[in-house]
Design an enzyme around this catalytic site. Structure first.
Site, PDB file in Angstrom:
ATOM      1  N   ARG A  80      15.800 -52.864  93.470  1.00 31.84           N
ATOM      2  CA  ARG A  80      15.244 -53.025  91.988  1.00 31.84           C
ATOM      3  C   ARG A  80      16.149 -53.787  91.524  1.00 31.84           C
ATOM      4  O   ARG A  80      17.462 -53.497  91.477  1.00 31.84           O
ATOM      5  CB  ARG A  80      15.012 -51.431  91.331  1.00 31.84           C
ATOM      6  N   HIS A  94      11.166 -61.560  95.794  1.00 31.36           N
ATOM      7  CA  HIS A  94      10.572 -60.379  95.861  1.00 31.36           C
ATOM      8  C   HIS A  94       9.584 -60.375  97.025  1.00 31.36           C
ATOM      9  O   HIS A  94       8.531 -60.086  96.964  1.00 31.36           O
ATOM     10  CB  HIS A  94       9.911 -59.950  94.530  1.00 31.36           C
TER      11      HIS A  94
END
Length: 311
Positions: free
Chosen positions: A226, A274
């Site tokens: 994250r 991502h």
């Protein structure tokens, strides 16, 4: 007939809804899979959910037995005050395999020093063999389903692997540490550091000026977890000072990463957009189907989120 609402991203509904319908049929479940607006909210018994979808207020869904997430991360929904139903996050083999492959590739890239050769076009013959895997210490922060799978893969490759989590865990072939003291001990041995932690208040800014200074000088950081885990300014300073030799980052506080962010131009930062662990509809739909079956059978849901912990 069970009524399930598809509340994922509208743009991907044409991919997800056939995959879900197929998974329900293969599991022998009679499910009426609907979109928002097809039925009254009080008729819905299960919500197949993604934060990118249209549902933000769960209070009208008074008969819903569970919210079945399509994403591994739940930080954008777990604190929603209207969410009173059980919440399950996504853990599936496609997501896990994607993470394992990304971590394997990036760890081996760092371990073998491949950046010395990739993109080089001028003659430079530097015949220095890299160490073998047992001579390299790799640390994984976060031992949930994805982190544990990455640790097991790294163990099979022969690395000296340490895993860290908030509470004690055990994984064959790896040293597992926990708690605040365990974190400092883990960082102190992290020649290659992989972060696969959830987004919680406790993990925000976990890698900051103080903790980055605990790493062996010249460590490599890989973050497919994250974006909030890293203090960006502290990491850039550590890179400039040589405390951190290289960072490959797949997640960021703001996504897409803004065009003017220093990470794009830093010579020792690789931006990965991502892609480390993507939910695959074909396999993830089977997880949704199994949880719906469990709900109808009165069995415990898989991967139910602990609201107090935030994951």
């Amino acid at each position: 007939m069970v009524v399930a609402l598809y509340a994922g991203a509208v743009a991907t509904a044409d991919v997800w809804m056939p995959a879900l319908a197929k998974a329900f049929a293969e599991a022998g479940l009679a499910v009426d899979l609907v979109r928002p607006g097809d039925v009254a909210p009080e008729a819905v018994e299960y919500i197949v959910y993604a934060p990118s979808g249209p549902v933000t207020d769960f209070s009208p869904y008074t008969r819903a037995k569970a919210v079945l997430g399509l994403w591994a991360g739940v930080e954008r929904v777990v604190g929603n005050p209207t969410l009173t139903q059980p919440l399950c996050r996504m853990v599936d083999e496609g997501l896990e395999r994607g993470m394992v492959e990304w971590v394997a590739g990036q760890v081996l890239r760092a371990h073998l020093g491949l950046d010395r050769f990739i993109g080089r076009h001028e003659p430079h013959w530097e015949q220095v063999a890299p160490p073998l895997a047992p001579e390299r210490s790799v640390v994984v922060l976060g031992l949930g389903a994805l982190g544990a799978a990455a640790v097991r893969m790294l163990v099979t490759l022969g690395f000296r692997v340490t895993g860290w989590s908030r509470s004690p865990k055990a994984i064959d072939g790896a040293t597992c540490l926990s708690g605040a003291e365990g974190l400092e001990a883990a960082l102190a041995r992290a020649e290659i550091l992989v972060t696969i932690l959830p987004n919680t208040p406790e993990t925000t800014g976990l890698l900051n000026a103080r903790t980055l200074a605990l790493l062996p000088r010249g460590a490599v950081i890989l973050n497919p977890g994250r974006g909030n885990l890293i203090d960006d300014e502290a990491l850039l300073a550590a890179l400039d000072a040589g405390q951190v030799a290289q960072a490959t980052l797949d997640v960021f506080r703001t996504e897409p990463l803004p065009a003017d962010h220093p990470y794009w131009r830093h010579p020792r930062v690789t931006v990965s957009p991502h892609v480390a662990a993507e939910t695959r509809p074909a396999s993830a739909a089977k997880v949704i189907a199994e949880n719906l079956r469990r709900g109808e059978a009165g069995e415990p849901f898989l991967h139910r989120v602990d609201r107090a912990r935030g994951y």
